[in-house]
Design an enzyme around this catalytic site. Structure first.
Site, short mmCIF file in Angstrom:
data_model
loop_
_atom_site.label_atom_id
_atom_site.label_comp_id
_atom_site.label_asym_id
_atom_site.label_seq_id
_atom_site.Cartn_x
_atom_site.Cartn_y
_atom_site.Cartn_z
N GLY A 17 0.76 -1.23 0.00
CA GLY A 17 0.00 0.00 0.00
C GLY A 17 0.80 1.28 0.00
O GLY A 17 1.80 1.43 -0.71
N ARG A 38 4.93 -6.65 9.39
CA ARG A 38 4.87 -7.94 10.10
C ARG A 38 4.93 -9.13 9.15
O ARG A 38 5.38 -10.21 9.53
CB ARG A 38 3.58 -8.01 10.93
CG ARG A 38 3.62 -7.18 12.19
CD ARG A 38 2.34 -7.24 12.97
NE ARG A 38 1.26 -6.50 12.34
CZ ARG A 38 0.11 -6.21 12.93
NH1 ARG A 38 -0.12 -6.61 14.17
NH2 ARG A 38 -0.82 -5.51 12.31
N ASP A 66 7.05 -6.63 14.42
CA ASP A 66 5.77 -6.09 14.86
C ASP A 66 6.04 -4.75 15.53
O ASP A 66 6.64 -4.68 16.60
CB ASP A 66 5.11 -7.05 15.84
CG ASP A 66 3.74 -6.59 16.29
OD1 ASP A 66 3.37 -5.43 16.02
OD2 ASP A 66 3.04 -7.39 16.94
N SER A 148 -6.00 9.96 8.53
CA SER A 148 -7.12 9.61 7.67
C SER A 148 -8.16 10.71 7.75
O SER A 148 -8.27 11.40 8.78
CB SER A 148 -7.74 8.29 8.13
OG SER A 148 -9.00 8.07 7.51
N TYR A 162 -11.61 3.35 15.03
CA TYR A 162 -10.64 3.71 13.99
C TYR A 162 -10.59 5.22 13.81
O TYR A 162 -9.52 5.83 13.80
CB TYR A 162 -11.01 3.04 12.67
CG TYR A 162 -10.14 3.47 11.51
CD1 TYR A 162 -8.87 2.93 11.34
CD2 TYR A 162 -10.58 4.43 10.58
CE1 TYR A 162 -8.05 3.33 10.28
CE2 TYR A 162 -9.78 4.82 9.53
CZ TYR A 162 -8.51 4.27 9.39
OH TYR A 162 -7.72 4.67 8.35
N LYS A 166 -7.46 7.99 14.61
CA LYS A 166 -6.88 8.91 13.63
C LYS A 166 -7.02 10.36 14.10
O LYS A 166 -6.15 11.20 13.81
CB LYS A 166 -7.52 8.71 12.26
CG LYS A 166 -7.18 7.36 11.63
CD LYS A 166 -5.67 7.15 11.53
CE LYS A 166 -5.29 5.88 10.81
NZ LYS A 166 -3.82 5.71 10.68
N THR A 197 -5.89 0.18 -1.01
CA THR A 197 -4.77 -0.53 -0.39
C THR A 197 -5.28 -1.88 0.09
O THR A 197 -6.37 -2.30 -0.27
CB THR A 197 -4.22 0.27 0.80
OG1 THR A 197 -5.23 0.33 1.84
CG2 THR A 197 -3.84 1.69 0.39
#
Length: 278
Positions: A17, A38, A66, A148, A162, A166, A197
């Site tokens: 992405g 990861r 990670d 975002s 989420y 952001k 993505t």
């Protein structure tokens, strides 16, 4: 000389992405890059794309870790300094939405979804920035956070944790920008809109379904006025601009929306109000 010649960059979440596209653009413009994620297999794909673009293996540091773990963060920073001797650019790109296994959305999601979301999207960014800070002060470097348009002010009721994470990144950007500007380190962020993505697949959506969603929203100008969804390179070019001190020196602590105009559209504007007034 290319604009990032003699610069060293860490790009988190660069196994696909936006992160992969950013690593390629920075490296093609002269940077030595640490790529990380990861998934070792996907990270190797990024490395092969870099090599295929003519980037020397000596200018690539591939670290499969990670980034939410302290050990992973330390390995990322230490291996970069060990291989390249310094750090000039930190791109905090790693992040995702976390789906509730039960299929629940909104405020009814299990609180563990909040914990997992903030661990990756916020806490890891803070910790990695803390660890990179002395190296960036020494080099008078740049930090670019990837946020975002989900940060608001529009509501995103299906994925509250989420969008909250952001919003936290946007405020984190503003807060540390003032502190670090005194040390000649610039901090900014980019807020992507709908960009194709692997995030939806990571949240459990089949590729066919996610492709259908991108196509539908991208082709509807009442969702994305410019007429298409974004691609990783669209955002990577903005990250590169913000990481380029000569080009963007006077931009400090800002969040640049890159969404094809999505956040400019109100629902009432998708209807022909002129016809209603006839």
């Amino acid at each position: 000389m290319s604009r990032f010649t003699n610069k060293v960059a860490i790009i988190t979440g660069s196994s696909n992405g936006i992160g992969r596209a950013t690593a390629i653009i920075l490296a093609k413009d002269g940077a030595k890059v640490t790529i990380t994620g990861r998934n070792a297999e996907r990270l190797e794909e990024t490395k092969q794309e870099l090599l295929g673009a003519g980037i020397s293996a000596d200018n690539i540091n591939s670290v499969a870790v990670d980034v939410t773990t302290s050990a992973g963060q330390d390995q990322l920073i230490n291996s970069t300094i060990q291989k390249f001797g310094k750090l000039d650019i930190l791109v905090n790109n790693a992040g995702t939405g976390v789906a509730d296994p039960s299929g629940t959305t909104g405020i009814s999601q299990n609180i563990s979804i909040y914990d997992k979301t903030f661990e990756l999207n916020v806490r890891s960014v803070i910790e990695l920035t803390q660890k990179a800070k002395p190296h960036l002060i020494e080099s008078k470097g740049e930090i670019v956070n990837v946020s975002s348009i989900g940060s608001g002010p529009q509501s995103h009721p299906d994925l509250p944790f989420y969008s909250m994470s952001k919003a936290a990144i946007d405020q984190f950007t503003r807060n540390i920008a003032i502190e670090l500007a005194k040390k000649d380190v610039r901090v900014n962020s980019v807020n992507p809109g709908l960009v194709q993505t692997g995030i939806m697949q990571a949240m459990g959506a089949p590729t066919q379904i996610s492709d259908k969603l991108y196509e539908y929203l991208g082709s509807n100008r009442d969702c994305i006025p410019i007429g298409r969804h974004g691609y990783p390179e669209d955002i990577a070019n903005i990250i590169a601009f913000l990481a380029d001190r000569e080009a963007s020196f006077y931009i400090v602590g800002q969040t640049i929306k890159a969404d094809g105009g999505s956040t400019l559209v109100m629902a009432m504007n998708t209807h022909n109000l002129t016809d209603l007034l006839k």
